[in-house]
Design a protein around this motif. Structure first.
Motif, PDB file in Angstrom:
ATOM      1  N   ASN A 125      12.217   0.758  -0.749  1.00 21.26           N
ATOM      2  CA  ASN A 125      11.207   0.818  -1.542  1.00 21.26           C
ATOM      3  C   ASN A 125      11.408  -0.286  -2.555  1.00 21.26           C
ATOM      4  O   ASN A 125      12.417  -0.785  -2.860  1.00 21.26           O
ATOM      5  CB  ASN A 125      11.211   2.260  -2.261  1.00 21.26           C
ATOM      6  CG  ASN A 125      10.332   2.662  -2.939  1.00 21.26           C
ATOM      7  OD1 ASN A 125       9.153   2.119  -3.169  1.00 21.26           O
ATOM      8  ND2 ASN A 125      10.228   3.602  -3.601  1.00 21.26           N
ATOM      9  N   SER A 126      10.362  -0.486  -3.566  1.00 20.89           N
ATOM     10  CA  SER A 126      10.392  -1.426  -4.534  1.00 20.89           C
ATOM     11  C   SER A 126      11.109  -0.975  -5.457  1.00 20.89           C
ATOM     12  O   SER A 126      11.305   0.405  -6.116  1.00 20.89           O
ATOM     13  CB  SER A 126       9.063  -1.588  -5.239  1.00 20.89           C
ATOM     14  OG  SER A 126       9.017  -2.253  -6.223  1.00 20.89           O
ATOM     15  N   SER A 159      11.163  -1.593  -8.585  1.00 19.33           N
ATOM     16  CA  SER A 159      10.468  -1.673  -9.642  1.00 19.33           C
ATOM     17  C   SER A 159       8.854  -0.788  -9.541  1.00 19.33           C
ATOM     18  O   SER A 159       8.190  -1.142  -8.421  1.00 19.33           O
ATOM     19  CB  SER A 159       9.970  -2.699 -10.527  1.00 19.33           C
ATOM     20  OG  SER A 159       9.357  -2.617 -11.557  1.00 19.33           O
ATOM     21  N   PHE A 160       8.271  -0.040 -10.356  1.00 26.54           N
ATOM     22  CA  PHE A 160       7.002   0.656 -10.149  1.00 26.54           C
ATOM     23  C   PHE A 160       5.827  -0.054 -10.915  1.00 26.54           C
ATOM     24  O   PHE A 160       4.793   0.014 -10.909  1.00 26.54           O
ATOM     25  CB  PHE A 160       7.000   1.911 -10.732  1.00 26.54           C
ATOM     26  CG  PHE A 160       7.443   2.751  -9.544  1.00 26.54           C
ATOM     27  CD1 PHE A 160       6.590   3.545  -8.796  1.00 26.54           C
ATOM     28  CD2 PHE A 160       8.738   3.308  -9.397  1.00 26.54           C
ATOM     29  CE1 PHE A 160       6.911   4.529  -7.886  1.00 26.54           C
ATOM     30  CE2 PHE A 160       9.148   4.103  -8.450  1.00 26.54           C
ATOM     31  CZ  PHE A 160       8.329   4.635  -7.749  1.00 26.54           C
ATOM     32  N   GLU A 161       6.516  -1.351 -11.822  1.00 26.13           N
ATOM     33  CA  GLU A 161       5.599  -2.430 -12.403  1.00 26.13           C
ATOM     34  C   GLU A 161       4.707  -2.921 -11.438  1.00 26.13           C
ATOM     35  O   GLU A 161       5.124  -3.448 -10.399  1.00 26.13           O
ATOM     36  CB  GLU A 161       6.370  -3.139 -13.473  1.00 26.13           C
ATOM     37  CG  GLU A 161       5.717  -4.016 -14.238  1.00 26.13           C
ATOM     38  CD  GLU A 161       4.997  -5.497 -13.885  1.00 26.13           C
ATOM     39  OE1 GLU A 161       3.959  -5.815 -14.235  1.00 26.13           O
ATOM     40  OE2 GLU A 161       5.419  -5.930 -12.881  1.00 26.13           O
ATOM     41  N   ASP A 162       3.391  -2.955 -12.154  1.00 31.15           N
ATOM     42  CA  ASP A 162       2.159  -3.594 -11.048  1.00 31.15           C
ATOM     43  C   ASP A 162       2.899  -4.956 -10.397  1.00 31.15           C
ATOM     44  O   ASP A 162       2.736  -4.980  -9.090  1.00 31.15           O
ATOM     45  CB  ASP A 162       0.971  -3.837 -11.577  1.00 31.15           C
ATOM     46  CG  ASP A 162       0.515  -2.521 -12.162  1.00 31.15           C
ATOM     47  OD1 ASP A 162       1.071  -1.421 -11.988  1.00 31.15           O
ATOM     48  OD2 ASP A 162      -0.764  -2.437 -12.731  1.00 31.15           O
ATOM     49  N   ALA A 187       6.047  -4.621  -7.932  1.00 31.72           N
ATOM     50  CA  ALA A 187       5.885  -3.971  -7.006  1.00 31.72           C
ATOM     51  C   ALA A 187       5.160  -4.741  -5.839  1.00 31.72           C
ATOM     52  O   ALA A 187       5.447  -4.875  -4.521  1.00 31.72           O
ATOM     53  CB  ALA A 187       5.325  -2.484  -7.195  1.00 31.72           C
ATOM     54  N   THR A 216      -2.690   6.930  -0.671  1.00 35.16           N
ATOM     55  CA  THR A 216      -2.499   5.644  -0.896  1.00 35.16           C
ATOM     56  C   THR A 216      -3.949   5.030  -1.348  1.00 35.16           C
ATOM     57  O   THR A 216      -4.206   4.379  -2.481  1.00 35.16           O
ATOM     58  CB  THR A 216      -1.848   4.646  -0.142  1.00 35.16           C
ATOM     59  OG1 THR A 216      -0.266   5.084   0.116  1.00 35.16           O
ATOM     60  CG2 THR A 216      -1.784   3.264  -0.247  1.00 35.16           C
ATOM     61  N   TYR A 252       1.267   0.121  -8.059  1.00 32.44           N
ATOM     62  CA  TYR A 252       2.174   0.582  -7.153  1.00 32.44           C
ATOM     63  C   TYR A 252       1.500   1.034  -5.770  1.00 32.44           C
ATOM     64  O   TYR A 252       2.092   0.413  -4.591  1.00 32.44           O
ATOM     65  CB  TYR A 252       3.363   1.630  -7.351  1.00 32.44           C
ATOM     66  CG  TYR A 252       4.256   2.044  -6.361  1.00 32.44           C
ATOM     67  CD1 TYR A 252       5.308   1.348  -6.111  1.00 32.44           C
ATOM     68  CD2 TYR A 252       3.831   3.158  -5.271  1.00 32.44           C
ATOM     69  CE1 TYR A 252       6.132   1.771  -5.044  1.00 32.44           C
ATOM     70  CE2 TYR A 252       4.651   3.675  -4.490  1.00 32.44           C
ATOM     71  CZ  TYR A 252       6.019   2.856  -4.311  1.00 32.44           C
ATOM     72  OH  TYR A 252       6.799   3.217  -3.262  1.00 32.44           O
ATOM     73  N   ALA A 310      -0.013  -1.836  -4.031  1.00 32.64           N
ATOM     74  CA  ALA A 310       1.086  -2.885  -3.239  1.00 32.64           C
ATOM     75  C   ALA A 310       1.332  -2.205  -2.030  1.00 32.64           C
ATOM     76  O   ALA A 310       1.607  -2.736  -1.025  1.00 32.64           O
ATOM     77  CB  ALA A 310       2.256  -2.729  -4.206  1.00 32.64           C
ATOM     78  N   LYS A 311       1.407  -0.947  -2.005  1.00 33.76           N
ATOM     79  CA  LYS A 311       1.672   0.090  -0.632  1.00 33.76           C
ATOM     80  C   LYS A 311       0.421  -0.233   0.261  1.00 33.76           C
ATOM     81  O   LYS A 311       0.728  -0.566   1.499  1.00 33.76           O
ATOM     82  CB  LYS A 311       1.836   1.395  -0.863  1.00 33.76           C
ATOM     83  CG  LYS A 311       2.867   1.885  -1.632  1.00 33.76           C
ATOM     84  CD  LYS A 311       4.253   1.431  -0.749  1.00 33.76           C
ATOM     85  CE  LYS A 311       4.304   2.213   0.636  1.00 33.76           C
ATOM     86  NZ  LYS A 311       5.623   1.899   1.428  1.00 33.76           N
TER      87      LYS A 311
END
Length: 254
Positions: free
Chosen positions: A59-60, A62-65, A68, A99, A107, A110-111
């Motif tokens: 998992n990333s 960071s959740f920052e756009d 991520a 998603t 986030y 990014a997924k």
């Protein structure tokens, strides 16, 4: 089989490695801590040597756009390229139910980018989309807290135990590639405000839940479909109340 689990020391990865080893497979828990880094590519080729299957549950951080997106795109490209070079025959990835309905949050953009990379790579694959874990209910409450109140939507959610996520992943990992996506979810749908309220009460948290149909879940306004699985999803065995009873006992003992 030799199965490499990227993110193998995390919540889901460690459970998955345990199951696969119990089943007699050579499961390698790969992570930066073990010298395998999908961002820098350190140790990646060596880890994937002779592997039949790779499972990506990393998992990333960071959740920052932007961060991520950089993580999932860079990690995904490096990992898939290394798999192609090693002749890996099955790529399994953990993603999130809804998603494509959560694209207001970076986030989840990014997924979705990660899923698209997998589908375009040419390696046989299986994507497992799971609903939110019971273990994250506390974090959801914290994200929605203002002062002494927790403002939440009454939209239905379908969370599941992380043990059930790992069990579903294990089954997919040792089966033939789906070349598609399967959803896994909890056995019951519960309004989000009720879910968190029950958690706070069980853990003797004094915060009060305020119901607001416009309350946002990590920047997204919810409806009953946003975080629930489609018909035909594999359902976990663990009910929220059973998990909550155990969690409350652990909380009181801590």
């Amino acid at each position: 089989m030799k199965i490499v689990v990227i993110g193998g020391s995390g919540r889901i990865g460690s459970k998955l490695v345990t199951i696969l080893r119990q089943w007699g497979h050579d499961a390698l828990a790969a992570s930066p801590a073990s010298g395998v880094d999908t961002i820098t590519r350190e140790g990646l080729a060596e880890a994937l040597s002779d592997a039949q299957v790779v499972v990506d549950v990393a998992n990333s951080p960071s959740f920052e756009d932007k961060l991520a997106m950089e993580f999932f795109e860079t990690s995904g490209r490096n990992l898939l390229a290394a798999e192609a070079a090693a002749g890996v025959g099955h790529h399994v990835a953990l993603s999130v139910v809804g998603t494509d309905r959560l694209q207001a949050m970076g986030y989840f953009r990014a997924k979705l980018a990660q899923e698209r990379l997998i589908k375009a790579a040419g390696i046989p694959y299986s994507i497992v989309r799971a609903t939110q874990f019971f273990e994250f209910v506390g974090a959801i409450a914290q994200e929605s807290t203002v002062g002494a109140t927790v403002r939440l939507s009454p939209a239905l959610v379908q969370p599941m135990a992380s043990d059930d996520v790992a069990a579903a992943l294990a089954d997919v990992t040792v089966a033939a590639p789906l070349n598609g996506t399967v959803e896994v979810a909890g056995p019951e749908r519960i309004p989000l405000d009720e879910l968190v309220s029950r958690f706070l009460k069980a853990t003797r948290d004094p915060r009060a839940v305020v119901t607001d149909v416009h309350a946002r879940y990590f920047d997204v306004e919810l409806n009953d479909r946003t975080l629930t699985a489609d018909n035909g999803a594999r359902l976990g065995a663990t009910h929220f109340q059973d998990w909550l009873d155990r969690a409350a006992l652990q909380h009181r003992a801590a």
